[in-house]
Write a protein that holds these residues in place. Structure first.
Motif, mmCIF file in Angstrom:
data_model
loop_
_atom_site.group_PDB
_atom_site.id
_atom_site.type_symbol
_atom_site.label_atom_id
_atom_site.label_comp_id
_atom_site.label_asym_id
_atom_site.label_seq_id
_atom_site.Cartn_x
_atom_site.Cartn_y
_atom_site.Cartn_z
ATOM 1 N N VAL A 232 49.347 6.189 20.181
ATOM 2 C CA VAL A 232 49.996 6.882 21.426
ATOM 3 C C VAL A 232 51.530 7.269 21.129
ATOM 4 C CG1 VAL A 232 50.641 6.533 24.007
ATOM 5 C CG2 VAL A 232 48.557 5.562 22.925
ATOM 6 N N ALA A 233 52.142 6.574 20.366
ATOM 7 C CA ALA A 233 53.329 6.985 20.148
ATOM 8 C C ALA A 233 53.392 8.379 19.163
ATOM 9 C CB ALA A 233 54.347 5.848 19.285
ATOM 10 N N ASN A 234 52.453 8.348 18.330
ATOM 11 C CA ASN A 234 52.484 9.730 17.752
ATOM 12 C C ASN A 234 51.947 10.703 18.335
ATOM 13 O OD1 ASN A 234 53.180 8.200 15.087
ATOM 14 N ND2 ASN A 234 50.990 7.832 14.405
ATOM 15 N N LEU A 235 51.070 10.190 19.287
ATOM 16 C CA LEU A 235 50.434 11.487 20.307
ATOM 17 C C LEU A 235 51.745 12.064 21.236
ATOM 18 C CD1 LEU A 235 48.165 13.025 21.410
ATOM 19 C CD2 LEU A 235 47.680 11.106 23.136
ATOM 20 N N TYR A 249 49.247 11.593 29.270
ATOM 21 C CA TYR A 249 48.872 10.708 30.408
ATOM 22 C C TYR A 249 47.612 10.121 30.247
ATOM 23 C CZ TYR A 249 53.082 12.412 32.734
ATOM 24 O OH TYR A 249 54.293 12.817 33.136
ATOM 25 N N ALA A 250 46.530 10.830 29.723
ATOM 26 C CA ALA A 250 45.231 10.338 29.587
ATOM 27 C C ALA A 250 45.240 9.089 28.309
ATOM 28 C CB ALA A 250 44.368 11.187 29.276
ATOM 29 N N ALA A 251 46.054 9.379 27.522
ATOM 30 C CA ALA A 251 46.298 8.284 26.291
ATOM 31 C C ALA A 251 46.938 7.023 26.945
ATOM 32 C CB ALA A 251 46.833 8.750 25.079
ATOM 33 N N LEU A 252 47.810 7.163 27.702
ATOM 34 C CA LEU A 252 48.550 5.915 28.421
ATOM 35 C C LEU A 252 47.597 5.091 29.006
ATOM 36 C CD1 LEU A 252 51.876 7.551 29.413
ATOM 37 C CD2 LEU A 252 51.499 5.951 27.484
ATOM 38 N N ILE A 253 46.662 5.860 29.758
ATOM 39 C CA ILE A 253 45.517 4.997 30.426
ATOM 40 C C ILE A 253 44.658 4.142 29.904
ATOM 41 C CG2 ILE A 253 43.708 5.377 32.216
ATOM 42 C CD1 ILE A 253 46.597 5.658 33.475
ATOM 43 N N VAL A 254 44.491 5.004 28.568
ATOM 44 C CA VAL A 254 43.331 4.385 27.759
ATOM 45 C C VAL A 254 43.999 3.097 27.022
ATOM 46 C CG1 VAL A 254 42.100 4.733 25.714
ATOM 47 C CG2 VAL A 254 42.190 6.543 27.158
ATOM 48 N N VAL A 255 45.282 3.031 26.854
ATOM 49 C CA VAL A 255 46.061 2.051 26.465
ATOM 50 C C VAL A 255 45.916 0.880 27.584
ATOM 51 C CG1 VAL A 255 48.151 1.172 25.521
ATOM 52 C CG2 VAL A 255 47.239 3.189 24.677
#
Length: 281
Positions: A232-235, A249-255
Motif C-alpha cells: 500500500v505504501a508503494n501504491l 482509498y480502495a487499497a486502504l480498505i483492503v488492508v
C-alpha cells in the motif's frame, strides 16, 4: 426526582453524549475512506465529502492489479500466522512459569520483561539489519516472522502471566493429585482456562503484525516478498503521481478489513469464554 436522582440522570446522559461524540469523531475517517473508495477520481477531486453517485468497484480492481495486492495479502497472512505460532510457543510456557512458580531470579526476570516493554524493534533497526545481512537472512519471511514474534514476547508474557495468576489453584492441585506433571497441567488445565487471555494476546499481536510497516520495508527488499502495508505504501507513491485516489482509498480498505474481522472474531470468543477462568461452585 430528588437532587441525587437528577444528578445521576444528567450525569449518565452527559456521559452518553460524550461517548456518542467520541464515536462519531472516531468513525468519521473510516466512513469517509469507505465512501471515497467507491467514488471516481473526478468526484473525489471535485468534492471529497460528497456521496458517490455510483459504486465504482473498478477502484478495487485497479488497486488489486496495480499493487499486486493478491501476493502481498498472501505474504501478510503467512507472516502473521507464523509469527503468532512462534509467539505462543514462547509466551505460554514463560507466562505459566512466572505465574505459578517461585524460583531464584523470579523477580529479576519480571523486571527484565518490563524493561523490554520500552525497547521496540525500531530502536535497534540498524544493528538488526546488519545482523540479518551478516546471517544472509534479508528478504526472508521466516526471519521477519521470528523478529515479530520476539518483539511481542515481553508485552504478551506480561499480559498473559497476569491473567494466569487469576486462575484458581484448585484445578492445578486436583490435577497434581491425579498424577499430572507440570507439562500436562500447563497444556490440559492452564491453557484451556487461560483461553480468554490467549485470545487477547493473539488479537493484539495479530493487528500489530498485520499493520507493521517499517521492519517489513527494511528487511524485505524483494518486491515479491512485500507484505500488504508495504504494498500500500508503494501504491501511494505511484497513485499520488497518477492522481488515482480512488484506487488508493480502495487499497486502504483492503488492508483494514482483515483487522476488523480479526477483532470481531476475537471479541466473540473472548466474550463467550469470559468465565472460563473462574472456579465453579
Amino acid at each position: 426526582m430528588n437532587n441525587d436522582s437528577l444528578k445521576l440522570f444528567f450525569g449518565r446522559w452527559a456521559l452518553r453524549i460524550l461517548l456518542l461524540i467520541y464515536t462519531m469523531i472516531t468513525l468519521y475517517p473510516l466512513i469517509w475512506n469507505i465512501m471515497n473508495s467507491f467514488r471516481t477520481n473526478f468526484e473525489i477531486l471535485m468534492d471529497r465529502s460528497a456521496l458517490p453517485t455510483h459504486f465504482a468497484w473498478e477502484n478495487y480492481q485497479r488497486a488489486w492489479e496495480a499493487a499486486n495486492m493478491g501476493a502481498y495479502l498472501g505474504n501478510s497472512v503467512f507472516v502473521v500466522l507464523l509469527s503468532l505460532s512462534i509467539l505462543l510457543i514462547l509466551v505460554i510456557p514463560c507466562a505459566h512459569a512466572l505465574s505459578r512458580f517461585k524460583f531464584f531470579g523470579h523477580r529479576a526476570i519480571e523486571v527484565v520483561f518490563i524493561v523490554c516493554l520500552f525497547i521496540t524493534s525500531i530502536y535497534i533497526l540498524i544493528p538488526l539489519y546488519v545482523l540479518l545481512h551478516n546471517l544472509n537472512m534479508l528478504d526472508n519471511l521466516w526471519a521477519l516472522s521470528l523478529i515479530y514474534a520476539i518483539s511481542g514476547v515481553p508485552f504478551s508474557t506480561f499480559l498473559l502471566a497476569g491473567y494466569m495468576r487469576t486462575i484458581s489453584n484448585t484445578y492445578v492441585e486436583a490435577a497434581r493429585i491425579d498424577g499430572a506433571n507440570n507439562l500436562m497441567i500447563m497444556l490440559r488445565i492452564v491453557v484451556p482456562l487461560a483461553k480468554p487471555g490467549i485470545i487477547t494476546v493473539c488479537m493484539l499481536n495479530a493487528m500489530g503484525f498485520w499493520n507493521e510497516l517499517f521492519l517489513a520495508m527494511v528487511i524485505l527488499r524483494n518486491p515479491a516478498l512485500h507484505t500488504l502495508p508495504v504494498g500500500v505504501a508503494n501504491l501511494f507513491e505511484v497513485q499520488q503521481r497518477m492522481t488515482d485516489w480512488g484506487a488508493l482509498y480502495a487499497a486502504l480498505i483492503v488492508v483494514l478489513v482483515p483487522t476488523v474481522i480479526i477483532y470481531i472474531i476475537g471479541q466473540k470468543y473472548l466474550i463467550g469464554s469470559f468465565n472460563m477462568g473462574g472456579v465453579k461452585e
